[in-house]
Design an enzyme around this catalytic site. Structure first.
Site, PDB file in Angstrom:
ATOM      1  N   CYS A 140       0.820  -1.219   0.000  1.00  0.00           N
ATOM      2  CA  CYS A 140       0.000   0.000   0.000  1.00  0.00           C
ATOM      3  C   CYS A 140       0.853   1.268   0.000  1.00  0.00           C
ATOM      4  CB  CYS A 140      -0.957  -0.013   1.190  1.00  0.00           C
ATOM      5  SG  CYS A 140      -0.185  -0.527   2.737  1.00  0.00           S
ATOM      6  N   HIS A 219      -1.990   5.173   6.794  1.00  0.00           N
ATOM      7  CA  HIS A 219      -0.586   5.572   6.904  1.00  0.00           C
ATOM      8  C   HIS A 219      -0.464   7.052   6.553  1.00  0.00           C
ATOM      9  CE1 HIS A 219       0.372   1.318   6.876  1.00  0.00           C
ATOM     10  NE2 HIS A 219      -0.086   1.168   5.647  1.00  0.00           N
TER      11      HIS A 219
HETATM   12  N1  LIG Z   1      -4.120  -5.195   4.980  1.00  0.00           N
HETATM   13  C1  LIG Z   1      -3.468  -4.267   4.352  1.00  0.00           C
HETATM   14  O1  LIG Z   1      -3.497  -3.120   4.766  1.00  0.00           O
HETATM   15  C2  LIG Z   1      -2.693  -4.601   3.122  1.00  0.00           C
HETATM   16  C3  LIG Z   1      -2.392  -3.569   2.232  1.00  0.00           C
HETATM   17  C4  LIG Z   1      -1.706  -3.875   1.048  1.00  0.00           C
HETATM   18  C5  LIG Z   1      -1.301  -5.172   0.813  1.00  0.00           C
HETATM   19  N2  LIG Z   1      -1.588  -6.147   1.740  1.00  0.00           N
HETATM   20  C6  LIG Z   1      -1.142  -7.517   1.431  1.00  0.00           C
HETATM   21  O2  LIG Z   1      -2.269  -8.278   1.014  1.00  0.00           O
HETATM   22  C7  LIG Z   1      -2.134  -9.637   1.427  1.00  0.00           C
HETATM   23  C8  LIG Z   1      -3.336 -10.030   2.245  1.00  0.00           C
HETATM   24  O3  LIG Z   1      -3.378  -9.233   3.420  1.00  0.00           O
HETATM   25  P1  LIG Z   1      -4.715  -9.028   4.246  1.00  0.00           P
HETATM   26  O4  LIG Z   1      -4.442  -7.930   5.207  1.00  0.00           O
HETATM   27  O5  LIG Z   1      -5.891  -8.919   3.331  1.00  0.00           O
HETATM   28  O6  LIG Z   1      -4.810 -10.404   5.039  1.00  0.00           O
HETATM   29  P2  LIG Z   1      -5.990 -10.927   5.967  1.00  0.00           P
HETATM   30  O7  LIG Z   1      -6.955  -9.836   6.253  1.00  0.00           O
HETATM   31  O8  LIG Z   1      -5.350 -11.639   7.102  1.00  0.00           O
HETATM   32  O9  LIG Z   1      -6.745 -11.989   5.048  1.00  0.00           O
HETATM   33  C9  LIG Z   1      -6.139 -13.174   4.636  1.00  0.00           C
HETATM   34  C10 LIG Z   1      -7.171 -14.088   3.994  1.00  0.00           C
HETATM   35  O10 LIG Z   1      -6.483 -15.229   3.476  1.00  0.00           O
HETATM   36  C11 LIG Z   1      -7.177 -16.409   3.879  1.00  0.00           C
HETATM   37  N3  LIG Z   1      -6.216 -17.518   3.934  1.00  0.00           N
HETATM   38  C12 LIG Z   1      -5.229 -17.726   4.837  1.00  0.00           C
HETATM   39  N4  LIG Z   1      -4.524 -18.829   4.496  1.00  0.00           N
HETATM   40  C13 LIG Z   1      -5.092 -19.322   3.346  1.00  0.00           C
HETATM   41  C14 LIG Z   1      -4.836 -20.421   2.516  1.00  0.00           C
HETATM   42  N5  LIG Z   1      -3.838 -21.281   2.786  1.00  0.00           N
HETATM   43  N6  LIG Z   1      -5.621 -20.614   1.433  1.00  0.00           N
HETATM   44  C15 LIG Z   1      -6.637 -19.769   1.153  1.00  0.00           C
HETATM   45  N7  LIG Z   1      -6.947 -18.709   1.920  1.00  0.00           N
HETATM   46  C16 LIG Z   1      -6.169 -18.486   3.000  1.00  0.00           C
HETATM   47  C17 LIG Z   1      -7.775 -16.055   5.218  1.00  0.00           C
HETATM   48  O11 LIG Z   1      -8.846 -16.932   5.446  1.00  0.00           O
HETATM   49  P3  LIG Z   1      -9.418 -17.232   6.917  1.00  0.00           P
HETATM   50  O12 LIG Z   1      -9.808 -15.898   7.499  1.00  0.00           O
HETATM   51  O13 LIG Z   1     -10.564 -18.097   6.619  1.00  0.00           O
HETATM   52  O14 LIG Z   1      -8.304 -17.872   7.679  1.00  0.00           O
HETATM   53  C18 LIG Z   1      -8.236 -14.618   4.948  1.00  0.00           C
HETATM   54  O15 LIG Z   1      -9.476 -14.642   4.275  1.00  0.00           O
HETATM   55  C19 LIG Z   1      -0.777  -9.711   2.136  1.00  0.00           C
HETATM   56  O16 LIG Z   1       0.215 -10.034   1.208  1.00  0.00           O
HETATM   57  C20 LIG Z   1      -0.577  -8.275   2.615  1.00  0.00           C
HETATM   58  O17 LIG Z   1       0.794  -7.958   2.823  1.00  0.00           O
HETATM   59  C21 LIG Z   1      -2.291  -5.891   2.848  1.00  0.00           C
END
Ligand SMILES: NC(=O)c1ccc[n+]([C@@H]2O[C@H](COP(=O)([O-])OP(=O)(O)OC[C@H]3O[C@@H](n4cnc5c(N)ncnc54)[C@H](OP(=O)(O)O)[C@@H]3O)[C@@H](O)[C@H]2O)c1
Length: 343
Positions: A140, A219
């Site tokens: 981000c 941020h």
């Molecule tokens: N959050 C931010 O601000 C942000 C910003 C930019 C980029 N990112 C990037 O985006 C990515 C995702 O981040 P996020 O914050 O969205 O994560 P998150 O909110 O923790 O969501 C992760 C999702 O992945 C699922 N999951 C976990 N293990 C899995 C597997 N083995 N197979 C299929 N699904 C699985 C989880 O399911 P369950 O809930 O059912 O366990 C959940 O739905 C990361 O690379 C992060 O660095 C995040």
């Protein structure tokens, strides 16, 4: 119609899934996640097909939640999958599923740059992602930095060096167990954003520094950019105003804090109050000879969503970058007034 599967339905994945349903050229095949929790229930209520790992199917069935199939079924039914799983899981999924099934995949910034052939920013290198097998959307904060740099590069304003001081939000709003709660955390120097920017612009002279504070909103970045030649403030403002996905806000309109921008977003009726734009506090834009400094805000949960949508088009061979950017912006309700979609 591009058939898309979203693997991981958390902060980023659920927003990507919703954004896909708003595009005329894409079809959301379904989403995949692990737990049969409230997020799964809402996905089903929205009419999304929910997939999970083979060994998790019975957990969903026990809770009375319909499962459309396994992750492998979702991959087989999709032209491209967007992986939005937590850091490191994307690589596991790539090795276990995507490599084997020959599907195209888009990863997020939590994965290292090596996972994909291209680290992506729509404004800077859309063309590089055309017809690739694997593309990665940068984080981000990096997306925001790249949009700002793109505004100058598109207008042939030569950059000498960039210094960015990032004040990171401690956690996303739903992350109840993360912090800091009452602290200022000094992160390793240089911060990882430096390498992340270089994964898209390898020759840029950039240094980034980061601390984390107790807020979940967004941020904040202090940018300091030195150009090769003298610049004029009015011209810099004009360039920023014309660049898609950058939004200038000012004190005159009542914007003196990030909370107020979210209030504006809520009042505007945006889904989840999402700020897809990189927000520039216009009053902080200061130009002295060759130097520019300014403060921007980055909504971590939302800013990468437009780039994910463009990457879906690029990876499946849609060549018209500006058409893609404009369509995404229209479909997501991103402010377009005054923007120039083209060089
Ligand atoms: N959050 C931010 O601000 C942000 C910003 C930019 C980029 N990112 C990037 O985006 C990515 C995702 O981040 P996020 O914050 O969205 O994560 P998150 O909110 O923790 O969501 C992760 C999702 O992945 C699922 N999951 C976990 N293990 C899995 C597997 N083995 N197979 C299929 N699904 C699985 C989880 O399911 P369950 O809930 O059912 O366990 C959940 O739905 C990361 O690379 C992060 O660095 C995040």
């Amino acid at each position: 119609m591009i058939r898309v599967g979203v693997i991981g339905y958390g902060t980023i994945g659920k927003r990507i899934a919703d954004a896909i349903t708003k595009q005329n050229d894409m079809k959301l095949i379904g989403i995949a996640k692990l737990k049969p929790d409230y997020e799964a229930l809402i996905a089903i209520e929205k009419g999304y097909r929910v997939y999970t790992h083979r060994e998790r199917v019975k957990d969903f069935e026990k809770r009375g939640l319909d499962v459309a199939g396994t992750i492998e079924d979702l991959i087989r039914e999709s032209d491209v999958v967007v992986d939005a799983t937590p850091k490191g899981v994307g690589l596991k999924n790539k090795l276990e599923f995507y490599d084997r099934h020959g599907v195209k995949a888009i990863f997020q910034g939590g994965e290292s740059a090596e996972i994909a052939e291209v680290s992506f920013n729509s404004l800077i290198n859309y063309e590089k992602a055309l017809n690739r097998r694997y593309v990665r959307i940068v984080s981000c904060n990096t997306t925001a930095i790249l949009r700002i740099l793109a505004s100058f590069l598109i207008n042939d304003i030569q950059i000498d060096r960039v210094r960015v001081f990032i004040v990171r939000r401690g956690a996303d709003p739903k992350e109840y167990s993360r912090g800091p709660i009452n602290d200022v955390v000094i992160e390793p120097t240089p911060s990882h954003h430096e390498l992340d920017v270089k994964s898209v612009l390898p020759d840029i002279n950039i240094a980034t520094y980061s601390i984390a504070i107790p807020t979940t909103l967004a941020h904040t970045q202090f940018l300091y950019i030195v150009f090769r030649d003298r610049v004029d403030r009015d011209y810099i403002i004009d360039v920023l105003e014309k660049t898609p996905r950058i939004l200038l806000v000012n004190r005159e309109d009542g914007f003196t804090s990030i909370a107020q921008i979210f209030e504006w977003s809520r009042d505007s009726g945006r889904d989840r109050n999402d700020l897809y734009e990189c927000i520039v506090f216009q009053d902080t834009v200061t130009v002295k000879d060759r130097e520019l400094s300014m403060i921007i805000a980055v909504h971590s949960e939302a800013i990468v969503i437009p780039e994910n949508i463009d990457a879906i088009r690029a990876i499946t061979g849609f060549e018209d970058k500006w058409f893609s950017i404009k369509s995404t912006d229209i479909n997501l309700g991103i402010i377009q007034k005054g923007k120039v979609y083209g060089k």
